[in-house]
Scaffold this motif. Structure first.
Motif, PDB file in Angstrom:
ATOM      1  N   CYS A   1     -24.249 -10.913  -8.808  1.00 13.76           N
ATOM      2  CA  CYS A   1     -24.276 -10.725 -10.238  1.00 13.76           C
ATOM      3  C   CYS A   1     -24.352  -9.311 -10.186  1.00 13.76           C
ATOM      4  N   LYS A   2     -22.928  -8.865  -9.724  1.00 15.42           N
ATOM      5  CA  LYS A   2     -22.888  -7.426 -10.340  1.00 15.42           C
ATOM      6  C   LYS A   2     -22.809  -6.773 -12.443  1.00 15.42           C
ATOM      7  N   THR A   3     -23.389  -7.842 -12.799  1.00 13.51           N
ATOM      8  CA  THR A   3     -23.350  -6.630 -13.677  1.00 13.51           C
ATOM      9  C   THR A   3     -24.920  -7.051 -14.205  1.00 13.51           C
ATOM     10  N   LEU A   4     -25.744  -7.919 -13.845  1.00 19.64           N
ATOM     11  CA  LEU A   4     -26.699  -8.365 -13.815  1.00 19.64           C
ATOM     12  C   LEU A   4     -27.686  -7.000 -12.998  1.00 19.64           C
ATOM     13  N   GLN A   5     -26.951  -7.249 -11.754  1.00 18.45           N
ATOM     14  CA  GLN A   5     -28.201  -5.675 -10.895  1.00 18.45           C
ATOM     15  C   GLN A   5     -27.303  -4.234 -11.600  1.00 18.45           C
ATOM     16  N   CYS A   6     -26.336  -4.334 -12.342  1.00 21.76           N
ATOM     17  CA  CYS A   6     -26.236  -3.199 -12.633  1.00 21.76           C
ATOM     18  C   CYS A   6     -27.040  -2.782 -13.473  1.00 21.76           C
ATOM     19  N   ILE A   7     -27.730  -3.678 -14.523  1.00 20.50           N
ATOM     20  CA  ILE A   7     -28.828  -3.042 -15.734  1.00 20.50           C
ATOM     21  C   ILE A   7     -29.617  -3.394 -14.956  1.00 20.50           C
ATOM     22  N   ALA A   8     -29.729  -3.861 -14.108  1.00 24.92           N
ATOM     23  CA  ALA A   8     -31.242  -3.905 -13.549  1.00 24.92           C
ATOM     24  C   ALA A   8     -31.986  -2.543 -13.015  1.00 24.92           C
ATOM     25  N   ASP A   9     -30.597  -2.206 -12.361  1.00 23.97           N
ATOM     26  CA  ASP A   9     -30.240  -0.922 -11.619  1.00 23.97           C
ATOM     27  C   ASP A   9     -30.516   0.418 -13.095  1.00 23.97           C
TER      28      ASP A   9
ATOM     29  N   SER B   1     -25.768 -16.639 -12.350  1.00 22.75           N
ATOM     30  CA  SER B   1     -24.357 -17.065 -12.338  1.00 22.75           C
ATOM     31  C   SER B   1     -23.625 -17.252 -14.054  1.00 22.75           C
ATOM     32  N   ARG B   2     -24.775 -17.737 -14.185  1.00 23.90           N
ATOM     33  CA  ARG B   2     -24.645 -18.026 -16.111  1.00 23.90           C
ATOM     34  C   ARG B   2     -25.314 -17.179 -16.806  1.00 23.90           C
ATOM     35  N   LEU B   3     -26.206 -16.762 -17.038  1.00 22.52           N
ATOM     36  CA  LEU B   3     -26.430 -15.652 -16.671  1.00 22.52           C
ATOM     37  C   LEU B   3     -25.857 -14.043 -16.811  1.00 22.52           C
ATOM     38  N   GLU B   4     -25.027 -14.432 -16.172  1.00 19.37           N
ATOM     39  CA  GLU B   4     -23.895 -12.880 -15.766  1.00 19.37           C
ATOM     40  C   GLU B   4     -22.757 -13.183 -16.522  1.00 19.37           C
ATOM     41  N   ALA B   5     -22.613 -14.673 -16.816  1.00 21.21           N
ATOM     42  CA  ALA B   5     -21.512 -14.432 -17.448  1.00 21.21           C
ATOM     43  C   ALA B   5     -21.666 -14.040 -18.395  1.00 21.21           C
ATOM     44  N   CYS B   6     -22.880 -15.715 -19.562  1.00 22.39           N
ATOM     45  CA  CYS B   6     -23.551 -14.559 -20.593  1.00 22.39           C
ATOM     46  C   CYS B   6     -22.884 -13.128 -21.192  1.00 22.39           C
ATOM     47  N   VAL B   7     -23.420 -12.117 -20.094  1.00 23.10           N
ATOM     48  CA  VAL B   7     -24.083 -10.550 -20.052  1.00 23.10           C
ATOM     49  C   VAL B   7     -22.199 -10.185 -20.515  1.00 23.10           C
ATOM     50  N   VAL B   8     -21.526 -10.484 -19.503  1.00 27.59           N
ATOM     51  CA  VAL B   8     -19.854  -9.966 -19.368  1.00 27.59           C
ATOM     52  C   VAL B   8     -19.563 -10.571 -20.473  1.00 27.59           C
ATOM     53  N   GLN B   9     -19.573 -11.806 -21.020  1.00 23.33           N
ATOM     54  CA  GLN B   9     -19.197 -12.187 -22.283  1.00 23.33           C
ATOM     55  C   GLN B   9     -19.485 -11.190 -23.599  1.00 23.33           C
ATOM     56  N   LEU B  10     -20.715 -10.887 -23.589  1.00 20.37           N
ATOM     57  CA  LEU B  10     -22.031  -9.739 -24.545  1.00 20.37           C
ATOM     58  C   LEU B  10     -20.799  -8.402 -24.356  1.00 20.37           C
ATOM     59  N   SER B  11     -21.168  -8.114 -22.906  1.00 16.75           N
ATOM     60  CA  SER B  11     -20.310  -5.987 -23.059  1.00 16.75           C
ATOM     61  C   SER B  11     -19.473  -5.847 -21.580  1.00 16.75           C
TER      62      SER B  11
ATOM     63  N   MET C   1     -31.726 -13.438 -27.843  1.00 20.97           N
ATOM     64  CA  MET C   1     -31.004 -14.396 -27.030  1.00 20.97           C
ATOM     65  C   MET C   1     -31.439 -14.399 -25.155  1.00 20.97           C
ATOM     66  N   VAL C   2     -30.966 -12.831 -24.929  1.00 17.25           N
ATOM     67  CA  VAL C   2     -31.419 -12.978 -24.072  1.00 17.25           C
ATOM     68  C   VAL C   2     -32.334 -12.765 -22.819  1.00 17.25           C
ATOM     69  N   ALA C   3     -33.051 -12.670 -24.265  1.00 14.92           N
ATOM     70  CA  ALA C   3     -34.677 -12.568 -23.833  1.00 14.92           C
ATOM     71  C   ALA C   3     -35.581 -13.910 -23.195  1.00 14.92           C
ATOM     72  N   GLU C   4     -34.149 -15.234 -24.013  1.00 12.16           N
ATOM     73  CA  GLU C   4     -35.002 -16.395 -24.018  1.00 12.16           C
ATOM     74  C   GLU C   4     -34.335 -17.227 -22.749  1.00 12.16           C
ATOM     75  N   HIS C   5     -33.085 -16.682 -22.243  1.00 12.49           N
ATOM     76  CA  HIS C   5     -31.784 -17.505 -21.512  1.00 12.49           C
ATOM     77  C   HIS C   5     -33.114 -17.121 -20.317  1.00 12.49           C
ATOM     78  N   VAL C   6     -33.482 -16.060 -20.347  1.00 20.00           N
ATOM     79  CA  VAL C   6     -34.306 -15.077 -18.726  1.00 20.00           C
ATOM     80  C   VAL C   6     -36.317 -15.624 -19.221  1.00 20.00           C
ATOM     81  N   ARG C   7     -35.899 -16.145 -20.266  1.00 20.40           N
ATOM     82  CA  ARG C   7     -38.125 -17.088 -19.802  1.00 20.40           C
ATOM     83  C   ARG C   7     -36.950 -18.614 -19.859  1.00 20.40           C
TER      84      ARG C   7
END
Ligand SMILES: N[C@@H](CCC(=O)N[C@@H](CS)C(=O)NCC(=O)O)C(=O)O
Length: 237
Positions: free
Chosen positions: A209-217, A158-168, A112-118
């Motif tokens: 998007c702090k969570t996305l940044q943490c994941i990318a780091d 920001s929507r992808l960030e919210a999705c990932v925050v809801q997940l983790s 799901m996350v991979a498809e969001h990125v696509r």
């Protein structure tokens, strides 16, 4: 965590050949997944000449070697047969490398996350401001680019960030299941891959998007990823 990945990955004993142009393009996420999994492979690159002339690619295409990607690249050759479609290759390698979660549900969530990125990438493509886009003046492209990086992309992120925050949870190091997965690699690729100019614009768009940044780091800091990124052939795309 990387130790667990290497142990899982070592279960794969076959040979692999990845065929693509001498570019990151549609093959690079697979190459990064192969690096994280510690999977050995032959990185076969078709040279690109002036005017995108690629005789090796043309010969392969004419020989039928690329049929499973409808006469296009990339192709991943395995001992069981070849795989066309870059996303299918990515998922295959991610599974072999232990990066598709511990259950069908986690695998679907990672997908799901991979498809969001696509979707984000497809939206950027549709915006039509890339150097390759035809039928627009440089001024029109500059306006579309400013809209994309200034408004559209921050909205998607920001929507992808919210999705990932809801997940983790906020500030999570991983998008799914508390450990590195294909989803994290897709997020890293979205935020960190591209020309220095693109990455600077994406970084600005992802400022909130702090969570996305943490994941990318976290992905960037994996020894296998930093080693690959430092040592891979330098190509313009
Ligand atoms: N959806 C396919 C797209 C494949 C594709 O369009 N490949 C391009 C390079 S990124 C190609 O081979 N272009 C040369 C051609 O079509 O002759 C995938 O992701 O594998």
């Amino acid at each position: 965590m990387p130790l667990a990945i290497v142990l899982l990955a070592s279960a794969y004993g076959g040979s692999l050949t990845l065929k693509y142009f001498d570019a990151r393009g549609a093959a690079e996420t697979t190459r990064v997944l192969l690096a994280i999994g510690g999977l050995q492979y032959e990185d076969k690159r078709y040279k690109i000449g002036p005017g995108f002339d690629a005789p090796e690619f043309k010969a392969e295409k004419e020989s039928g070697a690329l049929l499973l990607n409808l006469d296009r690249a990339p192709i991943l050759m395995t001992d069981e047969g070849s795989i066309g479609q870059s996303k299918s290759m990515e998922r295959y390698v991610a599974r072999e490398a232990g990066l598709m979660g511990r259950s069908s549900f986690e695998a679907a969530t990672i997908d799901m996350v991979a498809e969001h990125v696509r979707d984000v990438r497809d939206a950027q493509q549709r915006k039509g401001f890339s150097k390759m886009a035809r039928g627009k003046t440089d001024d029109e492209k500059a306006t579309l680019s400013a809209e994309w990086y200034g408004a559209d992309l921050p909205g998607w992120l920001s929507r992808l960030e919210a999705c990932v925050v809801q997940l983790s949870g906020p500030g999570a190091m991983h998008a799914v299941g508390g450990r590195i997965s294909y989803a994290d690699v897709c997020i890293w690729s979205l935020l960190r891959e591209g020309s220095a100019e693109d990455v600077a614009l994406v970084t600005k768009a992802a400022a909130g998007c702090k969570t996305l940044q943490c994941i990318a780091d976290g992905v960037a800091e994996l020894p296998a990823v930093s080693k690959w990124v430092k040592s891979r052939p330098v190509t313009s795309f």
